[in-house]
Design a protein around this motif. Structure first.
Motif, PDB file in Angstrom:
ATOM      1  N   SER A 486       0.826  -1.208   0.000  1.00  0.00           N
ATOM      2  CA  SER A 486       0.000   0.000   0.000  1.00  0.00           C
ATOM      3  C   SER A 486       0.863   1.263   0.000  1.00  0.00           C
ATOM      4  O   SER A 486       0.556   2.232  -0.686  1.00  0.00           O
ATOM      5  CB  SER A 486      -0.943   0.001   1.207  1.00  0.00           C
ATOM      6  N   PHE A 487       1.961   1.239   0.759  1.00  0.00           N
ATOM      7  CA  PHE A 487       2.810   2.427   0.797  1.00  0.00           C
ATOM      8  C   PHE A 487       3.560   2.606  -0.521  1.00  0.00           C
ATOM      9  O   PHE A 487       3.759   3.728  -0.994  1.00  0.00           O
ATOM     10  CB  PHE A 487       3.795   2.365   1.958  1.00  0.00           C
ATOM     11  N   ALA A 491       3.463   5.931  -2.685  1.00  0.00           N
ATOM     12  CA  ALA A 491       4.710   6.665  -2.930  1.00  0.00           C
ATOM     13  C   ALA A 491       5.023   6.773  -4.416  1.00  0.00           C
ATOM     14  O   ALA A 491       5.454   7.823  -4.907  1.00  0.00           O
ATOM     15  CB  ALA A 491       5.857   5.975  -2.192  1.00  0.00           C
ATOM     16  N   ARG A 492       4.809   5.686  -5.141  1.00  0.00           N
ATOM     17  CA  ARG A 492       5.097   5.677  -6.578  1.00  0.00           C
ATOM     18  C   ARG A 492       4.264   6.731  -7.314  1.00  0.00           C
ATOM     19  O   ARG A 492       4.769   7.436  -8.189  1.00  0.00           O
ATOM     20  CB  ARG A 492       4.798   4.283  -7.134  1.00  0.00           C
ATOM     21  N   ARG A 493       3.007   6.865  -6.918  1.00  0.00           N
ATOM     22  CA  ARG A 493       2.146   7.836  -7.590  1.00  0.00           C
ATOM     23  C   ARG A 493       2.333   9.242  -7.030  1.00  0.00           C
ATOM     24  O   ARG A 493       2.255  10.237  -7.770  1.00  0.00           O
ATOM     25  CB  ARG A 493       0.687   7.405  -7.447  1.00  0.00           C
ATOM     26  N   PHE A 494       2.595   9.352  -5.748  1.00  0.00           N
ATOM     27  CA  PHE A 494       2.720  10.650  -5.088  1.00  0.00           C
ATOM     28  C   PHE A 494       3.857  11.494  -5.689  1.00  0.00           C
ATOM     29  O   PHE A 494       3.767  12.722  -5.766  1.00  0.00           O
ATOM     30  CB  PHE A 494       2.952  10.447  -3.591  1.00  0.00           C
ATOM     31  N   ALA A 501      -2.842  12.125  -5.621  1.00  0.00           N
ATOM     32  CA  ALA A 501      -2.567  10.723  -5.327  1.00  0.00           C
ATOM     33  C   ALA A 501      -2.991  10.384  -3.899  1.00  0.00           C
ATOM     34  O   ALA A 501      -3.626   9.347  -3.647  1.00  0.00           O
ATOM     35  CB  ALA A 501      -1.092  10.417  -5.519  1.00  0.00           C
ATOM     36  N   TYR A 502      -2.654  11.257  -2.942  1.00  0.00           N
ATOM     37  CA  TYR A 502      -2.988  10.978  -1.543  1.00  0.00           C
ATOM     38  C   TYR A 502      -4.505  10.938  -1.337  1.00  0.00           C
ATOM     39  O   TYR A 502      -5.032  10.036  -0.692  1.00  0.00           O
ATOM     40  CB  TYR A 502      -2.357  12.019  -0.613  1.00  0.00           C
ATOM     41  N   VAL A 503      -5.193  11.929  -1.897  1.00  0.00           N
ATOM     42  CA  VAL A 503      -6.653  11.996  -1.714  1.00  0.00           C
ATOM     43  C   VAL A 503      -7.339  10.791  -2.359  1.00  0.00           C
ATOM     44  O   VAL A 503      -8.210  10.162  -1.760  1.00  0.00           O
ATOM     45  CB  VAL A 503      -7.200  13.318  -2.287  1.00  0.00           C
ATOM     46  N   GLU A 504      -6.911  10.458  -3.577  1.00  0.00           N
ATOM     47  CA  GLU A 504      -7.593   9.384  -4.303  1.00  0.00           C
ATOM     48  C   GLU A 504      -7.234   7.994  -3.788  1.00  0.00           C
ATOM     49  O   GLU A 504      -8.076   7.085  -3.801  1.00  0.00           O
ATOM     50  CB  GLU A 504      -7.262   9.490  -5.805  1.00  0.00           C
ATOM     51  N   GLN A 505      -6.010   7.822  -3.333  1.00  0.00           N
ATOM     52  CA  GLN A 505      -5.586   6.489  -2.915  1.00  0.00           C
ATOM     53  C   GLN A 505      -5.686   6.268  -1.417  1.00  0.00           C
ATOM     54  O   GLN A 505      -5.581   5.121  -0.965  1.00  0.00           O
ATOM     55  CB  GLN A 505      -4.146   6.211  -3.377  1.00  0.00           C
ATOM     56  N   VAL A 506      -5.894   7.345  -0.651  1.00  0.00           N
ATOM     57  CA  VAL A 506      -5.972   7.180   0.799  1.00  0.00           C
ATOM     58  C   VAL A 506      -7.285   7.720   1.352  1.00  0.00           C
ATOM     59  O   VAL A 506      -8.171   6.954   1.729  1.00  0.00           O
ATOM     60  CB  VAL A 506      -4.771   7.845   1.505  1.00  0.00           C
ATOM     61  N   GLN A 507      -7.447   9.042   1.383  1.00  0.00           N
ATOM     62  CA  GLN A 507      -8.585   9.611   2.103  1.00  0.00           C
ATOM     63  C   GLN A 507      -9.943   9.164   1.565  1.00  0.00           C
ATOM     64  O   GLN A 507     -10.818   8.785   2.336  1.00  0.00           O
ATOM     65  CB  GLN A 507      -8.501  11.142   2.096  1.00  0.00           C
TER      66      GLN A 507
END
Length: 556
Positions: A486-487, A491-494, A501-507
Motif C-alpha cells: 500500500s505504501f 509513494a510511486r504515484r505521489f 494521489a494521496y486523496v484518491e488512494q488514501v482519504q
C-alpha cells in the motif's frame, strides 16, 4: 492463580510444621488445577510438589497476569472451533494500527505476531534489522507483544468510554482484546533461557506462543535452506521448561510445538535414537571424512571458491543415505525384505515407532549374516559437526507425536500448501491423539498462484483445511506485505501526482471503506485523554483537544 498465605506462618511458634501444612494445601490446589479440562491432554514429567517448592513466598494472587485470562479465552475458542471443525484464522500484524483494524473484523478472533516480521522491521536493543535467523535479543518479540497488547488495552478503554460516557454513542461493537499468539522462535537458548523467554511472553500479554525444533545459532526461517534441527529430546525439554515456568506463575498460556523436520537437512546431534533412522551416512569404507579434508584445505589458505568446489565434489563422490538405504544397497532383495520385516516386528514388540542405530545394525546382521554392512554417519558431518538429515513427512509425524503430550497444539511447517499432505499428517496424528489441535502456516512464501488452485479452491482452502483439524491458521507476514504494497503504491504515484494521489488512494478510500484511521486523532484516543483530564483537573471544553477551530478532524 494459586498462591499460599505465608502471613499465617510467620507469626506462629511452630513455623516449620505450619509451613508443611500450607505446602500440602498448595500442592493439592495445583493438582486440582491440573485436573481441570484445560489440561486434560497435557503430560508433565514433574510433580505439583516440584512447582510449589520453587514458587517462593509471594502469593500468586498479587501477580495475576492478564495473558492467562486471554489464554483462557483462546482455549475456549480452540475447543469450540475444533469440535465444529471450523478455522480460527488470522493475519500477522506488525503494529498497533494493523491490530486495531484486525479487531474490527468480527470473524477474526485472534492476533498473530511473527518473529520474522520483528526481525526485519522492529529494531530491538541492538537497533539492527536482519533476516529471520533468530539472532536478535530474545526480548524483541515479547516487547512487540507488549506494544500490541497495551495498544489493545488503550483502544478497549477508549471504546468503553464511548459506550458508557456522557454521550453514550451508538457505536460499532469491536473486540479489541483478541488473544495474541506470538513467535518464540527456538527459545533462544538452554532450558533456563527458554523459561525466561516464556516468562517474558506471559508477563507481556501473549496468550500463546510457538516453539520450533531448530538449533539456536542454526535457526533459519522455515522456508529457507540451511536450518539445523535439534534432537527430539532437546525440543521436548524446551516444551517442558516452558510449561514448568507457566506453572510457577500459575498461568494457563497455550504452547504450540512446531516441527521443521519435514524440510530439514541438518541435525545438531545424534543423541536421540528417535532420530537415528533419518540420519544420513556413507557406505564407502575408504572415504575420508569431509571435516578432515576441510581442515586441510583451510590450513592451506585455500580460497573459499575452491573449498566450495571441493565440498560439492566430495558429496558427489560419496553418496549419502539413511541406514535403511545403506542396507538396501549392500544386500539382496530377499535379505532386505527380511530386514524390514524384522524391523517392523521389533518396533511392534517394543511399541515404538523407531529403532536406534545399534538395534537396526543387529537386525541387518540377522537378515544378512554373511554380509558386512558398512555405514558411517560421521564422515559427512559439517564443519560445525552437524549430521546430514533426511527431512520428510515421516520424520515430522514422529516428532509431532513425541511433542503432543507436552503441547496444546502442533504446527507442521511445510514447503507447499498441500491439502492432501495436510490431511495425511492429521489423520496419522489423530489416530494416536484424537483431540490434537493442529496449526498451519498460510505462508506468503508460497507462490499460491502456481499450485493449481482455482479461485474457488483458494477461497475454501482455509475451511477445507479446518475439516482435518488444522484449527489455527495464519498468514504470518500479511501485515508486512500489505504495509509495503500500500505504501509503495502511494509513494510511486505521489512523486508525480502529489496530493491528488494521496486523496484518491488514501482519504477517499478510507471514507468509502469506513476505515477509522481517517480520523486518526480520534483513533489515537484523544477523546479518552480529554475525558481523563476533565476528571483530574476539571478542565473546560475551551481547553479540550477536541474542541474549537483547531480541531481539524471536525471537517470529516
Amino acid at each position: 492463580m494459586y498462591g499460599w498465605n505465608f502471613s499465617r506462618c510467620f507469626n506462629k511458634r511452630h513455623y516449620s510444621h505450619d509451613l508443611q501444612n500450607v505446602f500440602k494445601e498448595e500442592v493439592k490446589k495445583v493438582n486440582e488445577w491440573w485436573a481441570t479440562p484445560r489440561f486434560r491432554h497435557i503430560h508433565r514429567p514433574y510433580s505439583a510438589e516440584d512447582v510449589v517448592k520453587h514458587r517462593g513466598s509471594l502469593p500468586l494472587e498479587v501477580t495475576r497476569y492478564p495473558s492467562s485470562y486471554q489464554a483462557q479465552r483462546l482455549f475456549q475458542l480452540l475447543d469450540e472451533k475444533f469440535h465444529k471443525r471450523e478455522p480460527l484464522h488470522t493475519l500477522g500484524v506488525i503494529d498497533p494500527v494493523q491490530m486495531s483494524q484486525l479487531a474490527r473484523c468480527k470473524d477474526i478472533h485472534v492476533a498473530y505476531i511473527s518473529g520474522w516480521a520483528c526481525s526485519s522491521t522492529l529494531v530491538g536493543s541492538t537497533n539492527e534489522v536482519s533476516p529471520d535467523f533468530g539472532d536478535y535479543p530474545y526480548d524483541t518479540v515479547p516487547n512487540q507483544v507488549e506494544r500490541i497488547f497495551k495498544a489493545q488495552q488503550m483502544h478497549d478503554r477508549k471504546l468503553m468510554l464511548e459506550k458508557l460516557g456522557p454521550h453514550k454513542k451508538e457505536i460499532e461493537e469491536t473486540n479489541y482484546l483478541k488473544p495474541i499468539i506470538a513467535d518464540a522462535d527456538m527459545g533462544h537458548g538452554g532450558t533456563t533461557t527458554v523459561m525466561k523467554v516464556a516468562k517474558l511472553f506471559a508477563e507481556k500479554g501473549a496468550a500463546g506462543i510457538h516453539l520450533e525444533d531448530q538449533l539456536v545459532g542454526g535457526k533459519r526461517c522455515g522456508h529457507l535452506s540451511g536450518a539445523v534441527i535439534v534432537p527430539t529430546s532437546t525440543h521436548v525439554s524446551r516444551l517442558v521448561a516452558t510449561r514448568f515456568q507457566w506453572d510457577l506463575m500459575g498461568t494457563e498460556n497455550l504452547l504450540i510445538a512446531r516441527t521443521d523436520s519435514c524440510n530439514a537437512k541438518l541435525l545438531s546431534s545424534s543423541s536421540d535414537p528417535r532420530d537415528h533412522q533419518y540420519i544420513k551416512g556413507v557406505i564407502n569404507p575408504q572415504a575420508v571424512a569431509w571435516s578432515e579434508i576441510l581442515t586441510q584445505l583451510e590450513s592451506g589458505a585455500t580460497e573459499s571458491t575452491a573449498i566450495a568446489e571441493a565440498e560439492t565434489e566430495w558429496y558427489e563422490q560419496n553418496k549419502i543415505m539413511t541406514f535403511d538405504e545403506a542396507v538396501e544397497q549392500q544386500v539382496n532383495r530377499d535379505q532386505y525384505d527380511t530386514y524390514l520385516e524384522k524391523k517392523a516386528n521389533k518396533m511392534s514388540k517394543l511399541n515404538r515407532v523407531y529403532l536406534s542405530l545399534a538395534e537396526m545394525r543387529k537386525l541387518a546382521a540377522l537378515a544378512a549374516p554373511k554380509q558386512q554392512i558398512f555405514f558411517d554417519w560421521d564422515k559427512p558431518r559439517t564443519k560445525e559437526g552437524h549430521y546430514m538429515f533426511q527431512g520428510c513427512m515421516e520424520a515430522a509425524i514422529g516428532r509431532s507425536l513425541a511433542f503432543a503430550r507436552y503441547a496444546d497444539m502442533l504446527w507442521l511447517e511445510t514447503k507447499t500448501p498441500d491439502l492432501k499432505q495436510a490431511g495425511s499428517f492429521a489423520s496419522t496424528i489423530h489416530n494416536v491423539y484424537p483431540e490434537a489441535r493442529l496449526v498451519y502456516n498460510l505462508s506468503p512464501s508460497f507462490n499460491w498462484s502456481s499450485h493449481g488452485y482455482t479461485a474457488e479452491a483458494l477461497q475454501s482452502f482455509i475451511w477445507d483445511l479446518a475439516k482435518h483439524g488444522f484449527i489455527l491458521q495464519l498468514v504470518s507476514l500479511a501485515g508486512l506485505h500489505v504495509d509495503a504494497l500500500s505504501f509503495w503504491q502511494l509513494a510511486r504515484r505521489f512523486q508525480k501526482d502529489g496530493m491528488r494521489a494521496y486523496v484518491e488512494q488514501v482519504q477517499r478510500i478510507e471514507k468509502a471503506e469506513n476505515c477509522d484511521i481517517l480520523t486518526h486523532q480520534k483513533w489515537s484516543g484523544v477523546e479518552y485523554i480529554d475525558s481523563l483530564s476533565k476528571v483530574l483537573d476539571g478542565s473546560s471544553s475551551h481547553t479540550s483537544s477536541t474542541s474549537g477551530d483547531s480541531y481539524t478532524e471536525s471537517q470529516f
